[in-house]
Design an enzyme around this catalytic site. Structure first.
Site, short mmCIF file in Angstrom:
data_model
loop_
_atom_site.label_atom_id
_atom_site.label_comp_id
_atom_site.label_asym_id
_atom_site.label_seq_id
_atom_site.Cartn_x
_atom_site.Cartn_y
_atom_site.Cartn_z
N SER A 15 0.81 -1.22 0.00
CA SER A 15 0.00 0.00 0.00
C SER A 15 0.84 1.27 0.00
CB SER A 15 -0.89 0.02 1.24
OG SER A 15 -1.50 1.27 1.37
N LEU A 16 0.50 2.20 -0.85
CA LEU A 16 1.13 3.53 -0.82
C LEU A 16 0.68 4.29 0.42
CD1 LEU A 16 1.00 4.96 -4.45
CD2 LEU A 16 2.84 3.74 -3.34
N LYS A 66 -15.71 -0.46 2.15
CA LYS A 66 -16.09 0.86 2.70
C LYS A 66 -17.57 0.96 3.08
CE LYS A 66 -12.44 3.44 0.45
NZ LYS A 66 -12.02 4.32 -0.63
N ASP A 102 -12.45 10.45 1.92
CA ASP A 102 -12.41 10.47 0.45
C ASP A 102 -13.13 11.72 -0.07
OD1 ASP A 102 -11.02 8.11 0.07
OD2 ASP A 102 -12.81 6.88 -0.14
N GLY A 129 -19.54 2.55 -6.73
CA GLY A 129 -19.09 1.93 -5.49
C GLY A 129 -18.82 2.97 -4.41
N LEU A 222 -9.90 8.02 -10.55
CA LEU A 222 -9.57 7.82 -9.13
C LEU A 222 -8.37 6.89 -8.96
CD1 LEU A 222 -12.09 9.40 -8.57
CD2 LEU A 222 -12.88 7.61 -7.04
N TYR A 224 -4.67 5.86 -9.27
CA TYR A 224 -3.55 6.79 -9.42
C TYR A 224 -2.38 6.20 -10.19
CZ TYR A 224 -2.02 4.97 -4.86
OH TYR A 224 -1.67 4.18 -3.82
P1 NDP Z 1 -15.92 -0.67 -5.14
O1 NDP Z 1 -15.51 -2.10 -5.08
O2 NDP Z 1 -16.85 -0.14 -4.10
O3 NDP Z 1 -16.59 -0.33 -6.60
C1 NDP Z 1 -16.00 -0.79 -7.79
C2 NDP Z 1 -16.68 -0.12 -9.00
O4 NDP Z 1 -16.03 -0.57 -10.20
C3 NDP Z 1 -18.14 -0.47 -9.16
O5 NDP Z 1 -18.81 0.62 -9.77
C4 NDP Z 1 -18.08 -1.67 -10.12
O6 NDP Z 1 -19.26 -1.88 -10.86
C5 NDP Z 1 -17.00 -1.20 -11.07
N1 NDP Z 1 -16.39 -2.31 -11.78
C6 NDP Z 1 -15.47 -3.17 -11.29
N2 NDP Z 1 -15.12 -4.06 -12.23
C7 NDP Z 1 -15.83 -3.76 -13.34
C8 NDP Z 1 -15.90 -4.31 -14.65
N3 NDP Z 1 -15.15 -5.37 -15.01
N4 NDP Z 1 -16.72 -3.74 -15.56
C9 NDP Z 1 -17.47 -2.67 -15.20
N5 NDP Z 1 -17.46 -2.11 -13.97
C10 NDP Z 1 -16.64 -2.64 -13.05
O7 NDP Z 1 -14.56 0.15 -5.15
P2 NDP Z 1 -14.30 1.69 -4.75
O8 NDP Z 1 -15.46 2.51 -5.19
O9 NDP Z 1 -13.86 1.78 -3.34
O10 NDP Z 1 -13.02 2.00 -5.67
C11 NDP Z 1 -13.18 2.16 -7.09
C12 NDP Z 1 -11.86 2.65 -7.68
O11 NDP Z 1 -11.53 3.94 -7.16
C13 NDP Z 1 -10.70 1.73 -7.33
O12 NDP Z 1 -9.86 1.63 -8.46
C14 NDP Z 1 -9.99 2.46 -6.23
O13 NDP Z 1 -8.63 2.14 -6.24
C15 NDP Z 1 -10.23 3.92 -6.59
N6 NDP Z 1 -10.23 4.82 -5.43
C16 NDP Z 1 -9.21 5.74 -5.32
C17 NDP Z 1 -9.19 6.65 -4.28
C18 NDP Z 1 -8.08 7.65 -4.19
O14 NDP Z 1 -7.86 8.22 -3.11
N7 NDP Z 1 -7.39 7.93 -5.26
C19 NDP Z 1 -10.22 6.65 -3.22
C20 NDP Z 1 -11.28 5.67 -3.46
C21 NDP Z 1 -11.25 4.79 -4.51
P3 NDP Z 1 -20.39 -2.92 -10.31
O15 NDP Z 1 -21.11 -2.20 -9.21
O16 NDP Z 1 -21.24 -3.16 -11.50
O17 NDP Z 1 -19.65 -4.14 -9.84
#
Ligand code: NDP
Length: 304
Positions: A15-16, A66, A102, A129, A222, A224
């Site tokens: 983890s970063l 979360k 966030d 998500g 989101l 990075y």
């Molecule tokens: P969640 O697990 O809560 O949500 C994942 C999301 O991605 C859902 O909308 C899901 O859709 C979608 N998804 C995943 N796989 C697929 C696929 N193959 N095809 C289509 N849709 C897909 O994760 P988070 O919301 O917590 O995180 C989402 C992203 O944001 C991650 O990459 C995370 O690293 C990044 N993030 C970065 C932050 C930062 O500080 N930079 C802070 C928070 C998140 P479905 O509901 O249909 O499964």
């Protein structure tokens, strides 16, 4: 006593956040360690119970837990209630308080992306998500008047819209089915495009075809790293930003919640940059490696 802070997620290896937070604790002279706990959904309740112990300052919660931790803690603060998602936990005695940093992290990233331009009023959001919930809350608070949410599973986007319905009564917040033609049409009506899906986290793939991205948008991923989505958007003539600024500012806000002290932002930014250059990867931004691709939860959420 050395105090403990843990990052609870699945996966969390490399983890970063660990590098960033440990550098901050060391810089301000707080005797604390930041640990990575890889816990599946089945293990979450036990992990949260353990954080109630006296040696803990608190915790971070990351993908995919979360939303799942909300019923396991004792009280949620405003951003956590508003989003229905918790990424930071503090401890008051044996009681656990849930926060969502966030939201300020996203707001800082959006401000930087918009720069000196007037804050736009329309956004297209990919994903529904925990991260997407922080984005929607920040956009509503930022005065956006139209937000369209696309998600692979439409019902989850509809659930998100229902969750925010009360606070969004004055504006248009809509869930739409994920079809390239519908997304393309919406992109002609927007100024801001945000990827809050985890597509691009594991492979060099983009959530949408490059051809449907019009020039001139402000685009945030989101994740990075320089994802294909961001490269395509830049090639189309958009202004782009990855998730590092959001990660830095959510981390700084969490640090202050745990310690009551201002976060050493420059130290944290330098540690992040160093860890990123060194190839470390994060549960917030990138998968933890082979185990991410093979774990059952990573396979279903793809977020890892
Ligand atoms: P969640 O697990 O809560 O949500 C994942 C999301 O991605 C859902 O909308 C899901 O859709 C979608 N998804 C995943 N796989 C697929 C696929 N193959 N095809 C289509 N849709 C897909 O994760 P988070 O919301 O917590 O995180 C989402 C992203 O944001 C991650 O990459 C995370 O690293 C990044 N993030 C970065 C932050 C930062 O500080 N930079 C802070 C928070 C998140 P479905 O509901 O249909 O499964």
């Amino acid at each position: 006593m050395t105090r403990r802070i843990v990052l609870i997620g699945h996966p969390v290896a490399h983890s970063l956040s660990g590098a960033m937070q440990q550098a901050a604790f060391d810089a301000v002279g707080i005797d604390a360690t930041y640990e990575l706990w890889d816990r599946t959904s089945m293990q979450i309740a036990d992990a949260i119970a353990e954080v109630r112990g006296d040696d803990f300052l608190g915790a971070n919660v990351t993908i995919p837990h979360k939303e799942r931790v909300v019923p396991l803690i004792d009280r949620s603060t405003e951003d956590a209630v508003a989003t229905g998602a918790v990424n930071t936990i503090t401890r008051e005695g044996r009681r656990l308080i849930g926060h969502n940093t966030d939201v300020p992290g996203f707001e800082a990233a959006l401000d930087k992306l918009v720069g000196r331009q007037k804050m736009p009023r329309q956004a297209v959001l990919l994903g529904a998500g925990g991260g997407a919930r922080a984005v929607v809350h920040g956009l509503i608070r930022g005065g956006f008047q139209r937000i369209v949410v696309f998600n692979r599973h439409l019902h989850r986007a509809e659930g998100l819209v229902r969750h925010f319905a009360k606070g969004a009564a004055h504006m248009e917040l809509r869930a739409m089915p994920w079809h390239d033609s519908i997304i393309e049409s919406e992109l002609t009506r927007t100024k801001v495009l945000i990827n809050a899906t985890s597509i691009g986290l594991l492979g060099d793939v983009s959530p949408i075809p490059a051809e449907i991205i019009p020039p001139g948008l402000l685009v945030l991923d989101l994740i990075y790293k320089r994802t294909r989505f961001l490269r395509d958007a830049e090639a189309a003539g958009c202004t782009v930003m990855d998730g590092e600024t959001m990660l830095l500012h959510q981390g700084a806000a969490s640090f202050t919640l745990w310690t009551g002290q201002p976060a050493p932002l420059e130290v944290m930014a330098a540690a992040l940059a160093q860890a990123r250059a060194g190839g470390l990867r994060s549960a917030e931004g990138e998968p933890a490696g082979e185990e991410a691709a093979t774990s059952e939860e990573a396979a279903t959420s793809t977020a890892g």
